[in-house]
Design a protein around this motif. Sequence first.
Motif, short mmCIF file in Angstrom:
data_model
loop_
_atom_site.label_atom_id
_atom_site.label_comp_id
_atom_site.label_asym_id
_atom_site.label_seq_id
_atom_site.Cartn_x
_atom_site.Cartn_y
_atom_site.Cartn_z
N THR A 1 0.82 -1.22 0.00
CA THR A 1 0.00 0.00 0.00
C THR A 1 0.85 1.27 0.00
N ALA A 2 0.25 2.31 -0.58
CA ALA A 2 0.90 3.62 -0.55
C ALA A 2 0.96 4.17 0.88
N ARG B 1 4.15 3.08 2.58
CA ARG B 1 5.30 3.88 2.17
C ARG B 1 5.25 5.28 2.79
N GLU B 2 4.05 5.84 2.87
CA GLU B 2 3.90 7.16 3.49
C GLU B 2 4.23 7.10 4.97
#
Length: 259
Positions: A238-239, A242-243
């Motif tokens: 998932t993004a 990473r965030e």
Amino acid sequence: MSEFSDIRAEKVGAHLLRITLDRPQLRNALRTQTLAEIAQALDGAEADAAIRAIILTGGPNVFAAGADINELAAHDAVSIQTDARPKYWAAIRRFPKPIIAAVNGFCLGGGCELAMHADIIVAGEDARFGQPEINLGIIPGAGGTQRLTWALGKSLAMRMVLTGEMIDSRTALAHGLVAETCQPELTQERAQAIAEIIAGKPPLALRAAKEAVLKSFESGLEAGLAHERKCFAALFATADFREGVAAFRDKRRAQFQGL
């Protein structure tokens, strides 16, 4: 504004939905229509990506004193088999986003079962929990015998179900039925504060976390561990993961998007 008659459903800020049981003249007795409206409101909240958590409450004086007895009395052993309520209970049970219940006053019968469908219960010091169905010649029918046993253990659950007696919020806290207690006038505020913290977390991880915790009640340890690991690995794609890592490294607050 709410489009319902037995409940009020209203957005709180950008990411929360508050559902308030609104039959005060009947101490929020749960009839079929009430459950249908809760299920409908949750269905709308599931479809709305902006909604990340639900606050469920009966207001400052009572959560729900039980099922609508007049409605129950109209049933017999045949008609109860086709009762519409189980499908609404199932819809509430399957709702994937976190639900925080704010409980004041009586939380009995179907009301106690509804509160136990929430993921976190905040109880006022005036809250009283019970499953008094035995006094009507029946037993809890929306998960009360099962969820009480999960939360309280066999002995106390048996005492409540077999005697119909209530427990206070202090006992409920000591045995794990509720997450915390507070002064009655602060219950709504505390539930909202918890909901706001949750709403700031990554939505996909919230959904996976709720599912994994609930899985522990539905399967054995090995199956639960396997499911947890599957969810854990999937979130690496998932993004938001990473965030989260980038925000940790940059020493800033993460901006989760549910992606």
